[in-house]
Design an enzyme around this catalytic site. Structure first.
Site, PDB file in Angstrom:
ATOM      1  N   ILE A  38       0.812  -1.223   0.000  1.00  0.00           N
ATOM      2  CA  ILE A  38       0.000   0.000   0.000  1.00  0.00           C
ATOM      3  C   ILE A  38       0.847   1.277   0.000  1.00  0.00           C
ATOM      4  O   ILE A  38       0.315   2.373  -0.136  1.00  0.00           O
ATOM      5  CB  ILE A  38      -1.005   0.029   1.175  1.00  0.00           C
ATOM      6  CG1 ILE A  38      -0.294  -0.033   2.538  1.00  0.00           C
ATOM      7  CG2 ILE A  38      -2.026  -1.092   1.032  1.00  0.00           C
ATOM      8  CD1 ILE A  38      -1.215   0.234   3.727  1.00  0.00           C
ATOM      9  N   TYR A 126       4.679   7.979  16.504  1.00  0.00           N
ATOM     10  CA  TYR A 126       3.530   7.138  16.135  1.00  0.00           C
ATOM     11  C   TYR A 126       2.240   7.961  16.098  1.00  0.00           C
ATOM     12  O   TYR A 126       1.498   7.947  15.110  1.00  0.00           O
ATOM     13  CB  TYR A 126       3.404   5.968  17.122  1.00  0.00           C
ATOM     14  CG  TYR A 126       2.131   5.174  16.993  1.00  0.00           C
ATOM     15  CD1 TYR A 126       1.856   4.429  15.838  1.00  0.00           C
ATOM     16  CD2 TYR A 126       1.181   5.159  18.022  1.00  0.00           C
ATOM     17  CE1 TYR A 126       0.683   3.701  15.715  1.00  0.00           C
ATOM     18  CE2 TYR A 126       0.010   4.428  17.908  1.00  0.00           C
ATOM     19  CZ  TYR A 126      -0.236   3.700  16.756  1.00  0.00           C
ATOM     20  OH  TYR A 126      -1.406   2.989  16.642  1.00  0.00           O
ATOM     21  N   LYS A 130      -0.045   8.984  12.745  1.00  0.00           N
ATOM     22  CA  LYS A 130      -1.445   8.523  12.657  1.00  0.00           C
ATOM     23  C   LYS A 130      -2.390   9.718  12.486  1.00  0.00           C
ATOM     24  O   LYS A 130      -3.364   9.641  11.732  1.00  0.00           O
ATOM     25  CB  LYS A 130      -1.830   7.708  13.894  1.00  0.00           C
ATOM     26  CG  LYS A 130      -1.164   6.334  13.962  1.00  0.00           C
ATOM     27  CD  LYS A 130      -1.560   5.416  12.812  1.00  0.00           C
ATOM     28  CE  LYS A 130      -2.941   4.831  13.012  1.00  0.00           C
ATOM     29  NZ  LYS A 130      -3.283   3.870  11.916  1.00  0.00           N
TER      30      LYS A 130
END
Length: 282
Positions: A38, A126, A130
């Site tokens: 992806i 992280y 996100k």
């Protein structure tokens, strides 16, 4: 519908696959990196068009929170860039996207449950990648449902529940953080909620989903050991400062789930009820 599930070998992806047999009217394309990279925009466009994909559930992510601090490029590629490719590809087909996000988009300084309208302020690589992923998918796909979740575990893969059971059997004593508060989420329950949203019809927006109730990592561990019948391991409460980690963790990450319950008519089990189900399945 033709539905693409990415990250099918992860905790949530595996739980999604278990539910697919209950929805024979849909065709599911379960992929992980071997079937579809992806992070390759051309590959994503080709796959989505060739298979006439109507909707995507993106379960793929870089979730190693501490390693992310040193692997920002890979983390950004998987958590920010790849979701945007998926969003852009499905938008061209007039389809929808379910993007899985995290409580780490917040810094954890709240004392009341976070709602979808609270301003995110991530405190880790992280969490930042996100959040950037959320903004990207919202920009590129008009029919995007973002689901923030927390403390995910299941019978699949490596997770806190399986680790605490293993350590509880191996050790006489264990120290676990007591000053980080949140709610565990059984991936099977999250998968079920996503399927209900798909059947209902995706209503674009940001949603929060975890199990009901509130606990600490320490109390969660005590419950895991009690339910698993582990009696030989003493669990000691630790301060976060006593357990140094590279990435900062939110001290408080309880999520308000009113919106997803009202929008999709979803009933959410208490975390301990779901924990019992998972341990019984293990």
């Amino acid at each position: 519908m033709n539905i693409l599930i990415t990250g099918c070998n992860g905790q949530l992806g595996n739980e999604m696959q278990l539910l697919e047999k209950d929805y024979p009217q849909h065709t599911f394309f379960n992929t992980d990196v071997a079937e579809l990279d992806i992070t390759n925009q051309l590959a994503v466009d080709d796959f989505v068009n060739r298979n006439s994909i109507d909707g995507i559930v993106n379960c793929a992510a870089y979730t190693a929170v501490d390693k992310a601090e040193d692997n920002k490029e890979l983390c950004t590629s998987l958590n920010t860039v790849a979701p945007a490719y998926l969003a852009a590809a499905i938008e061209k087909r007039g389809g929808w996207l379910v993007q899985i996000s995290t409580d780490y988009v917040f810094d954890g300084t709240h004392h009341v449950p976070y709602t979808e309208t609270d301003t995110p302020s991530p405190d880790s690589v992280y969490g930042s990648t996100k959040l950037a992923g959320e903004l990207g998918v919202s920009r590129f796909c008009s029919r995007t449902m973002i689901v923030r979740t927390a403390w995910l575990y299941s019978t699949f893969g490596n997770n806190f529940v399986k680790t605490m059971i293993r350590l509880g059997k191996e050790r006489n004593e264990l120290g676990v953080v007591f000053d980080q508060i949140g709610t565990p989420t059984y991936a099977a329950d999250l998968a079920s909620a996503i399927m209900q949203a798909i059947v209902h019809g995706i209503v674009p927006g940001v949603y929060h989903y975890s199990n009901e109730g509130v606990t600490s990592w320490y109390d969660f561990t005590k419950a895991i050991h009690r339910i698993a019948g582990i009696t030989t391991c003493k669990v000691r409460p630790l301060h976060t400062a006593e357990y140094p980690a590279k990435a900062n963790r939110p001290a408080y990450s309880v999520l308000d789930k009113t919106k997803i319950k009202q929008t999709y008519g979803i009933e959410i089990p208490h975390w301990e009820e779901s924990l019992r189900k998972c341990i019984a399945a293990l």
